[in-house]
Design an enzyme around this catalytic site. Sequence first.
Site, short mmCIF file in Angstrom:
data_model
loop_
_atom_site.label_atom_id
_atom_site.label_comp_id
_atom_site.label_asym_id
_atom_site.label_seq_id
_atom_site.Cartn_x
_atom_site.Cartn_y
_atom_site.Cartn_z
N CYS A 94 -0.41 4.13 2.15
CA CYS A 94 -0.20 3.90 3.59
C CYS A 94 1.26 4.11 3.99
CB CYS A 94 -0.57 2.47 3.97
SG CYS A 94 -2.15 1.93 3.32
N ASP A 95 2.18 3.61 3.19
CA ASP A 95 3.56 3.49 3.65
C ASP A 95 4.58 4.35 2.89
OD1 ASP A 95 2.75 1.66 5.54
OD2 ASP A 95 2.99 -0.04 4.21
N CYS B 164 0.83 -1.20 0.00
CA CYS B 164 0.00 0.00 0.00
C CYS B 164 0.87 1.25 0.00
CB CYS B 164 -0.92 -0.02 1.22
SG CYS B 164 -1.96 1.44 1.37
C1 LIG Z 1 0.47 -3.96 5.18
C2 LIG Z 1 -0.69 -3.00 5.13
C3 LIG Z 1 -0.53 -1.74 5.66
C4 LIG Z 1 -1.60 -0.85 5.63
N1 LIG Z 1 -1.43 0.36 6.20
C5 LIG Z 1 -2.47 1.23 6.23
C6 LIG Z 1 -2.34 2.52 6.84
O1 LIG Z 1 -1.26 2.87 7.35
N2 LIG Z 1 -3.41 3.32 6.84
C7 LIG Z 1 -4.61 2.96 6.27
O2 LIG Z 1 -5.57 3.75 6.32
N3 LIG Z 1 -4.76 1.77 5.67
C8 LIG Z 1 -3.73 0.90 5.65
N4 LIG Z 1 -3.86 -0.30 5.01
C9 LIG Z 1 -5.14 -0.62 4.34
C10 LIG Z 1 -6.18 -1.03 5.39
O3 LIG Z 1 -5.63 -2.03 6.20
C11 LIG Z 1 -7.44 -1.56 4.71
O4 LIG Z 1 -7.97 -0.57 3.85
C12 LIG Z 1 -8.50 -1.91 5.75
O5 LIG Z 1 -8.00 -2.84 6.68
C13 LIG Z 1 -9.76 -2.48 5.10
O6 LIG Z 1 -10.64 -2.78 6.13
P1 LIG Z 1 -11.82 -3.84 5.96
O7 LIG Z 1 -12.53 -3.82 7.26
O8 LIG Z 1 -12.59 -3.55 4.73
O9 LIG Z 1 -11.16 -5.25 5.70
P2 LIG Z 1 -9.88 -6.07 6.28
O10 LIG Z 1 -9.04 -5.23 7.18
O11 LIG Z 1 -9.29 -6.66 5.09
O12 LIG Z 1 -10.59 -7.18 7.16
C14 LIG Z 1 -11.30 -8.22 6.56
C15 LIG Z 1 -11.87 -9.11 7.65
O13 LIG Z 1 -12.75 -10.07 7.04
C16 LIG Z 1 -12.51 -11.32 7.59
N5 LIG Z 1 -12.91 -12.35 6.62
C17 LIG Z 1 -12.39 -12.61 5.39
N6 LIG Z 1 -13.03 -13.66 4.82
C18 LIG Z 1 -13.99 -14.05 5.71
C19 LIG Z 1 -14.98 -15.05 5.72
N7 LIG Z 1 -15.14 -15.92 4.70
N8 LIG Z 1 -15.79 -15.18 6.82
C20 LIG Z 1 -15.66 -14.34 7.86
N9 LIG Z 1 -14.74 -13.35 7.90
C21 LIG Z 1 -13.92 -13.22 6.84
C22 LIG Z 1 -11.02 -11.33 7.92
O14 LIG Z 1 -10.74 -12.30 8.93
C23 LIG Z 1 -10.84 -9.90 8.44
O15 LIG Z 1 -11.15 -9.85 9.81
C24 LIG Z 1 -2.83 -1.22 5.03
C25 LIG Z 1 -2.98 -2.49 4.47
C26 LIG Z 1 -1.92 -3.39 4.52
C27 LIG Z 1 -2.08 -4.76 3.92
#
Ligand SMILES: Cc1cc2nc3c(=O)[nH]c(=O)nc-3n(C[C@H](O)[C@H](O)[C@H](O)COP(=O)(O)OP(=O)(O)OC[C@H]3O[C@@H](n4cnc5c(N)ncnc54)[C@H](O)[C@@H]3O)c2cc1C
Length: 317
Positions: free
Chosen positions: A136-137, A133
């Site tokens: 993010c980084d 990302c």
């Molecule tokens: C390395 C890294 C660094 C990042 N740094 C930043 C940052 O500094 N600032 C920032 O704003 N964003 C950052 N991001 C992006 C940010 O993490 C994502 O945009 C955010 O986490 C998305 O949130 P979400 O709730 O949509 O999904 P996610 O965080 O992807 O969570 C998905 C959830 O769904 C669950 N899940 C998946 N499949 C299933 C299933 N079949 N049944 C039940 N549960 C399931 C998983 O277990 C998880 O708990 C970063 C991402 C990464 C990978």
Amino acid sequence: MTHQSIILGTGPAGLTAAVYLARANMNPLVIEGPEPGGQLTLTTEVENFPGFPDGIMGPELMDNMKKQAERFGAEFKRGWVTDVKVDQRPFKLSVDGLGELETQTLIISTGASAKLLEIPGEKENIGKGVSTCATCDGFFFRNKKVVIIGGGDSAMEEANFLTKFANEVQIVHRRTELRASKIMQDRAKVNEKITWALNKTPVEMISDGMKITGVKVKDSDSGVEEVIETDGIFVAIGHNPNTEFLNGQLDMDEKGYLIVEPGTTNTNIPGVFACGDVQDQNYRQAITAAGTGCMAAMDAERFLEGEAAIDWSQSLS
Ligand SMILES: Cc1cc2nc3c(=O)[nH]c(=O)nc-3n(C[C@H](O)[C@H](O)[C@H](O)COP(=O)(O)OP(=O)(O)OC[C@H]3O[C@@H](n4cnc5c(N)ncnc54)[C@H](O)[C@@H]3O)c2cc1C
């Protein structure tokens, strides 16, 4: 027992939805899925989530959100959803480790996983110089050299973005031709900070134990290997929205992202809502995921309130 609301996923979207639904006395059940806490548990410092002037560690931020939801009565369960039936209500879910569950409303916040190259040195160095990302980084690589791996539009966009911070951004791609659109390629080609290592396949990410120092690449034709020195590696080869378990029952785009009615979190099935990265391939940030998580909770609450109002009016008539 039929739940009022089940939330799938405990990233920022699911946990924000849980805070809102729990505070609205809807007793949400939250299924944690394969990655409790979501993508931010893969990273170290998060500097762009409002409210933390000194930054906060990703896992700590997610732990705080979970505690906040638990404080208002959200229930959390380990397990992940393998199948859903959304053709009639209550919706039915098969959850690995928990069996069959029923719910009146469903919030899907299962995120999108960044595709990785699956080469040595990659996974173990995420957060230590390997990132998926740039937004993010990128900030952590001021005046440094970074490598970006990929040849599509998002790789070009991230490369351009990274030139705001890094001295040099080298694009590594396994073919000579790029997949990116011409306009995105042209933009990258005129950027003086961007250099190219084409026809090179990454085979290993190299670290000194503390941080990334290089990436080993193999010439796609001759097979000759060399190490490109770098301070950071951005893998930009796309994302997979976590929607396979839906078996196409909800409207999705060609990549599998859920489609919601603009300005809402409504999917094409009334009572099923989608929030966070699973319906967003544009912003993909913790704060946007949290924002849409709030919207999904309010949409679910209003949906059930709307139904209750109809029941009342019918019983009075
Ligand atoms: C390395 C890294 C660094 C990042 N740094 C930043 C940052 O500094 N600032 C920032 O704003 N964003 C950052 N991001 C992006 C940010 O993490 C994502 O945009 C955010 O986490 C998305 O949130 P979400 O709730 O949509 O999904 P996610 O965080 O992807 O969570 C998905 C959830 O769904 C669950 N899940 C998946 N499949 C299933 C299933 N079949 N049944 C039940 N549960 C399931 C998983 O277990 C998880 O708990 C970063 C991402 C990464 C990978």
